[in-house]
Design an enzyme around this catalytic site. Structure first.
Site, PDB file in Angstrom:
ATOM      1  N   SER A  66       0.803  -1.067   0.080  1.00  0.00           N
ATOM      2  CA  SER A  66      -0.092  -0.227  -0.055  1.00  0.00           C
ATOM      3  C   SER A  66       0.881   1.121   0.225  1.00  0.00           C
ATOM      4  CB  SER A  66      -0.938   0.032   1.378  1.00  0.00           C
ATOM      5  OG  SER A  66      -1.708  -1.235   1.268  1.00  0.00           O
ATOM      6  N   ALA A 160      -4.584  -0.949  -2.616  1.00  0.00           N
ATOM      7  CA  ALA A 160      -3.934  -0.338  -1.531  1.00  0.00           C
ATOM      8  C   ALA A 160      -4.875   0.079  -0.131  1.00  0.00           C
ATOM      9  CB  ALA A 160      -3.560   1.075  -2.038  1.00  0.00           C
ATOM     10  N   LYS A 161      -4.659  -0.540   0.813  1.00  0.00           N
ATOM     11  CA  LYS A 161      -5.582  -0.186   1.985  1.00  0.00           C
ATOM     12  C   LYS A 161      -5.257   1.164   2.565  1.00  0.00           C
ATOM     13  CE  LYS A 161      -7.242  -2.472   6.148  1.00  0.00           C
ATOM     14  NZ  LYS A 161      -8.461  -2.458   6.046  1.00  0.00           N
ATOM     15  N   THR A 162      -5.865   2.188   1.834  1.00  0.00           N
ATOM     16  CA  THR A 162      -5.475   3.482   2.136  1.00  0.00           C
ATOM     17  C   THR A 162      -6.687   4.148   3.076  1.00  0.00           C
ATOM     18  OG1 THR A 162      -5.002   5.667   1.264  1.00  0.00           O
ATOM     19  CG2 THR A 162      -6.190   4.031  -0.033  1.00  0.00           C
ATOM     20  N   TYR A 166     -11.525   4.652   2.547  1.00  0.00           N
ATOM     21  CA  TYR A 166     -12.672   4.419   3.848  1.00  0.00           C
ATOM     22  C   TYR A 166     -13.603   5.419   3.639  1.00  0.00           C
ATOM     23  CZ  TYR A 166     -10.528   0.102   4.512  1.00  0.00           C
ATOM     24  OH  TYR A 166     -10.150  -1.061   4.507  1.00  0.00           O
TER      25      TYR A 166
END
Ligand SMILES: Cc1ncc(COP(=O)(O)O)c(C=O)c1O
Length: 327
Positions: A66, A160-162, A166
């Site tokens: 990420s 990507a866990k950005t 969210y």
């Protein structure tokens, strides 16, 4: 309503363990304004052999992926970050906990260009029980298809866990909750099934297990990957393919998977009952295997558990707290 943080314990920030109350950043930090953070969510479980992190390596690798996508260079190596997570669990005397490492653009200037801002790292832990409630694990949840789509390809990268992603998840979740559902299922911008606000999706029809592929704007979940492996261990046929929305309505079984929800059956979608409205046999078999592995009740043949206190007597690190109920 979720319980608030107790506000105690230690948080790891840029190499130091600080008291929860002192783990603050400046309001001018880049991440607050522009969502320029990447993070992970992993779990440590209380097993008969002691506390064990589930696939921490895969979570930390995804964190580095990420960061790379967002041109961020964490100020510590994989090994240092891994050690920091373990040290933070020990410092907090947790038996079981949720693990949240965060790499973010900190305080310098507020141009949209993040490069001048430092890349800071923090690790926080807390005791996070069942995300959708204990009842949900057995009886399932009612969900709706969201009116919000997941991000289109080449807009916000979903691999990507950005933090930024969210904002979309919150819209999906708020809409669902405001209308009395537990969760929302988002479609991708072509109208194919994607995922929930914070979990991946599986369907079962005619004994075949289906899940949307990584090209359907999903976060490639570690639990999803584990469920695929468990399903293959059971000898089930598994297909990762683009799925139309209506597959939800004619599925025999449906379930969410993710670190927070673990494996949670879906009992209805848009008020249409899924199967017979109860946890289906394939969901139950996979759920059982998953919980047996994470609770250390069966041999860890995939090597997914990493013991926190291996080689150290637990007494030297405290009696532990935050133990989760065994299922
Ligand atoms: C959007 C989204 N999809 C899927 C998942 C499931 O991923 P994992 O199993 O790695 O927790 C998560 C959880 O982090 C998520 O936020």
């Amino acid at each position: 309503m979720a319980a608030p943080f107790p506000g105690t314990g230690k948080i790891w920030m840029n190499g130091s363990l600080v008291d929860w109350a002192d783990a603050n950043i400046h309001i001018a930090s880049h991440v607050i304004h522009y969502g320029s953070g990447v993070f992970e969510g992993a779990r440590c479980y209380d097993t008969p052999r002691g506390s064990a992190c589930f696939r921490l390596d895969a979570h930390l690798n995804r964190l580095f992926d990420s960061a790379k996508i967002y041109r961020m260079e964490p100020q510590l190596s994989y090994a240092e970050l891994h050690k920091a997570v373990m040290d933070t669990i020990k410092a907090n005397d947790f038996k079981a906990c949720y693990i949240r490492p965060l790499v973010y653009r900190g305080y310098h200037t507020l141009g949209v260009n993040p490069f001048p801002c430092p890349v800071d790292t923090a690790i926080m832990l807390w005791d996070w029980g069942t995300y959708l409630g204990q009842d949900a694990l057995t009886n399932g949840v009612d969900v709706r298809v969201s009116s919000w789509s997941r991000a289109a390809p080449n807009t916000f990268p979903t691999l990507a866990k950005t933090s930024a992603n969210y904002a979309n998840s919150s819209l999906i979740k708020m809409e669902a909750v405001a209308e009395g559902y537990s969760e929302g299922i988002a479609l991708d911008t072509l109208g194919y099934l994607s995922e929930g606000s914070g979990q991946n999706l599986f369907l079962v029809r005619n004994n075949v297990i289906y899940t949307p592929p990584v090209t359907a704007s999903i976060l490639p979940g570690i639990t999803r990957d584990s469920v695929l492996a468990i399903a293959r261990d059971h000898g089930f046929t598994v297909r990762e393919e683009m799925l139309p929305r209506e597959m939800l309505y004619i599925a025999d079984e449906a379930f969410f998977v993710g670190t927070a929800v673990e494996i949670t059956p879906i009992k209805s979608v848009d008020k249409i009952t899924v199967g017979n409205g109860r946890r289906g046999p394939i969901t139950e078999a996979i759920q059982q295997s998953f919980f047996d592995i994470i609770n250390g009740r069966v041999p860890d043949k995939h090597g997914w558990l990493e013991y926190v206190y291996d080689g150290e007597p637990r007494e030297t690190v405290g009696a532990g707290k935050g133990a989760r109920a065994q299922r």
